[in-house]
Design a protein around this motif. Structure first.
Motif, short mmCIF file in Angstrom:
data_model
loop_
_atom_site.label_atom_id
_atom_site.label_comp_id
_atom_site.label_asym_id
_atom_site.label_seq_id
_atom_site.Cartn_x
_atom_site.Cartn_y
_atom_site.Cartn_z
N GLU A 1 0.82 -1.21 0.00
CA GLU A 1 0.00 0.00 0.00
C GLU A 1 0.85 1.27 0.00
O GLU A 1 0.52 2.27 -0.65
CB GLU A 1 -0.89 -0.02 1.25
N LEU A 2 2.00 1.22 0.68
CA LEU A 2 2.88 2.38 0.78
C LEU A 2 3.81 2.55 -0.42
O LEU A 2 4.54 3.53 -0.48
CB LEU A 2 3.72 2.28 2.06
N GLY A 3 3.79 1.61 -1.34
CA GLY A 3 4.59 1.75 -2.56
C GLY A 3 5.95 1.09 -2.52
O GLY A 3 6.77 1.29 -3.43
N TYR A 4 6.22 0.29 -1.49
CA TYR A 4 7.48 -0.45 -1.47
C TYR A 4 7.47 -1.53 -2.55
O TYR A 4 6.42 -2.10 -2.88
CB TYR A 4 7.70 -1.09 -0.11
N ALA A 5 8.64 -1.81 -3.10
CA ALA A 5 8.75 -2.80 -4.17
C ALA A 5 8.84 -4.22 -3.63
O ALA A 5 8.36 -5.16 -4.27
CB ALA A 5 9.98 -2.50 -5.03
N THR A 6 9.50 -4.38 -2.46
CA THR A 6 9.77 -5.73 -1.97
C THR A 6 9.55 -5.84 -0.47
O THR A 6 9.70 -4.87 0.27
CB THR A 6 11.23 -6.15 -2.26
N LEU A 7 9.22 -7.06 -0.05
CA LEU A 7 9.30 -7.45 1.35
C LEU A 7 10.33 -8.57 1.41
O LEU A 7 10.23 -9.57 0.68
CB LEU A 7 7.96 -7.95 1.87
N THR A 8 11.32 -8.41 2.28
CA THR A 8 12.38 -9.41 2.40
C THR A 8 12.44 -9.94 3.83
O THR A 8 12.03 -9.28 4.78
CB THR A 8 13.75 -8.83 2.02
N LEU A 9 12.98 -11.15 3.96
CA LEU A 9 13.16 -11.77 5.27
C LEU A 9 14.58 -12.31 5.39
O LEU A 9 15.18 -12.77 4.40
CB LEU A 9 12.16 -12.90 5.48
N ARG A 10 15.09 -12.25 6.62
CA ARG A 10 16.41 -12.81 6.91
C ARG A 10 16.32 -14.33 7.05
O ARG A 10 15.23 -14.91 7.04
CB ARG A 10 16.96 -12.19 8.20
N ASP A 11 17.48 -14.96 7.26
CA ASP A 11 17.56 -16.42 7.34
C ASP A 11 18.36 -16.81 8.58
O ASP A 11 19.55 -17.07 8.50
CB ASP A 11 18.22 -16.97 6.08
N HIS A 12 17.69 -16.82 9.75
CA HIS A 12 18.38 -17.20 10.98
C HIS A 12 17.45 -18.05 11.84
O HIS A 12 16.23 -17.87 11.83
CB HIS A 12 18.82 -15.96 11.77
N PHE A 13 18.05 -18.98 12.58
CA PHE A 13 17.25 -19.82 13.47
C PHE A 13 17.70 -19.69 14.93
O PHE A 13 17.30 -20.50 15.77
CB PHE A 13 17.26 -21.29 13.02
N VAL A 14 18.51 -18.68 15.23
CA VAL A 14 18.78 -18.29 16.62
C VAL A 14 18.28 -16.86 16.79
O VAL A 14 18.18 -16.09 15.83
CB VAL A 14 20.27 -18.41 16.97
N ALA A 15 17.98 -16.50 18.01
CA ALA A 15 17.36 -15.19 18.25
C ALA A 15 18.35 -14.03 18.10
O ALA A 15 17.96 -12.93 17.73
CB ALA A 15 16.73 -15.15 19.64
N GLU A 16 19.63 -14.28 18.40
CA GLU A 16 20.61 -13.21 18.31
C GLU A 16 21.18 -13.14 16.89
O GLU A 16 21.47 -14.17 16.30
CB GLU A 16 21.75 -13.44 19.30
N PRO A 17 21.41 -11.98 16.30
CA PRO A 17 21.21 -10.65 16.88
C PRO A 17 19.93 -9.94 16.42
O PRO A 17 19.75 -8.77 16.73
CB PRO A 17 22.43 -9.89 16.34
N PHE A 18 19.05 -10.62 15.67
CA PHE A 18 17.92 -9.92 15.05
C PHE A 18 16.57 -10.25 15.67
O PHE A 18 15.55 -9.75 15.22
CB PHE A 18 17.88 -10.23 13.55
N GLY A 19 16.55 -11.11 16.67
CA GLY A 19 15.28 -11.58 17.21
C GLY A 19 14.81 -12.82 16.46
O GLY A 19 15.32 -13.17 15.40
N ASP A 20 13.84 -13.51 17.02
CA ASP A 20 13.31 -14.72 16.37
C ASP A 20 12.77 -14.38 14.99
O ASP A 20 12.14 -13.35 14.79
CB ASP A 20 12.21 -15.34 17.23
N GLN A 21 13.01 -15.29 14.04
CA GLN A 21 12.62 -15.08 12.65
C GLN A 21 11.75 -16.23 12.16
O GLN A 21 12.01 -17.39 12.49
CB GLN A 21 13.87 -15.00 11.75
N LEU A 22 10.76 -15.91 11.35
CA LEU A 22 10.02 -16.95 10.63
C LEU A 22 10.92 -17.55 9.55
O LEU A 22 11.80 -16.87 9.00
CB LEU A 22 8.77 -16.36 9.98
N ALA A 23 10.70 -18.81 9.21
CA ALA A 23 11.45 -19.41 8.11
C ALA A 23 11.11 -18.67 6.82
O ALA A 23 9.93 -18.48 6.48
CB ALA A 23 11.08 -20.88 7.97
N PRO A 24 12.11 -18.19 6.08
CA PRO A 24 11.83 -17.23 5.01
C PRO A 24 11.00 -17.76 3.85
O PRO A 24 10.11 -17.06 3.37
CB PRO A 24 13.22 -16.79 4.54
N VAL A 25 11.26 -18.97 3.37
CA VAL A 25 10.58 -19.41 2.14
C VAL A 25 9.08 -19.61 2.36
O VAL A 25 8.27 -19.05 1.61
CB VAL A 25 11.26 -20.65 1.56
N PRO A 26 8.63 -20.36 3.37
CA PRO A 26 7.17 -20.46 3.57
C PRO A 26 6.54 -19.13 3.96
O PRO A 26 5.41 -18.82 3.54
CB PRO A 26 7.02 -21.51 4.67
#
Length: 307
Positions: free
Chosen positions: A29-54
């Motif tokens: 809605e705001l006009g961004y081109a992409t949404l991206t996700l990181r690829d980590h399975f430990v909380a440090e240093p970015f916090g808990d992350q969802l698995a990126p592909v699903p």
């Protein structure tokens, strides 16, 4: 060739399905081109992350035009044949809106806690380059045969054929060798600080200075290849750019006089930041900027001015 500006969001604070789909719809809605996700399975240093592909599949299904991407997958966590299968499927399901970001892997603590060997940087980088060659071949839709030091593929094809055949490939790079590999293989090069042999990212201010960034860009530019240059940035908003610089300097322990010229730092009101981005496109070539989802709303006026 000069690329048009485009902007992406890194979903760093997403923890739930509802939060993910809400973020994706709002970014679109705001006009961004992409949404991206990181690829980590430990909380440090970015916090808990969802698995990126699903998670990105769900984001693509919740939107119509928003592109989705990985920023970036650690090559050692997936065999390139299996990654090509996942990437082709996600590109197919999204109607050709996937961008595959891959790196060599750098977070030593994560490897060790998972019981995976954290090989020397040269080995991880060599493995990545082989993987990139396999991924590009498989995702182009042809039959792939490859024999290398780390991988062997014998007459494989990927199903389904990706809509983009191949999806754009992004490689994050900070060291000279990685920048050269990115320049040879990637469509998009994400310029980063160096990953250190001990398994962390360099915090040295020298990695963020104009001359260092210019050298990195030069190393990534391969004759005859038209790459898109990308940066993950932390904007600081306020009416006075100098006051913003001083605020950042206090937080990071930097000299406030150095901050305004750092290519990753954008300071002041949206109009001033837009002007900084136009100037840095001319100087360095950066046209694809990503911000944390925490900055998405505040940064939207800049997107509206430039995208």
């Amino acid at each position: 060739m000069s690329h048009r500006f485009r902007f992406g969001v890194v979903g760093e604070s997403v923890r739930t399905a509802s939060g993910l789909t809400a973020l994706a719809r709002r970014a679109e809605e705001l006009g961004y081109a992409t949404l991206t996700l990181r690829d980590h399975f430990v909380a440090e240093p970015f916090g808990d992350q969802l698995a990126p592909v699903p998670a990105l599949t769900a984001a693509a299904c919740a939107t119509r035009t928003l592109r989705v991407g990985t920023l970036v997958l650690a090559n050692d966590y997936r065999h390139p044949v299996m990654l090509a299968k996942e990437a082709a499927t996600l590109d197919h399901l999204s109607g050709g809106r996937f961008e595959l970001g891959v790196g060599a892997g750098w977070l030593r603590e994560e490897y060790l806690r998972a019981g995976m060997p954290f090989d020397p940087a040269g080995v991880r980088v060599e493995r990545l380059e082989e993987s990139l060659r396999i991924l590009k071949d498989l995702l182009s839709g042809g039959k792939t045969t490859f024999t290398g030091e780390h991988y062997r593929v014998d007459g494989l094809e990927v199903f389904p054929t990706p809509v983009q055949a191949p999806p754009p490939l992004l490689v994050g790079a900070g060291s000279p060798r990685m920048l050269g590999i990115a320049g040879r293989h990637a469509d998009i090069v994400g310029i980063l600080p160096r990953a250190l042999p001990g398994g962390t990212i360099s915090e040295e201010i020298s990695e963020r200075m104009p001359d260092a960034i210019a050298r990195k860009v030069a190393l990534a530019r391969e004759p005859g290849r038209d790459i898109e240059l990308s940066l993950l940035v932390s904007p600081a908003f306020g009416p006075d750019p100098q006051a913003c610089a001083e605020r950042i300097a206090r937080r990071r322990g930097w000299d406030a006089g150095l901050v305004p010229d750092m290519p990753t730092q954008f300071l002041g009101p949206p109009e001033h930041i837009a002007g900084q981005m136009a100037a840095r496109r001319d100087r360095y070539g950066f046209t694809y900027y990503l911000v944390s989802d925490r900055d998405m709303e505040a940064f939207a006026p800049v997107v509206a001015l430039l995208a």
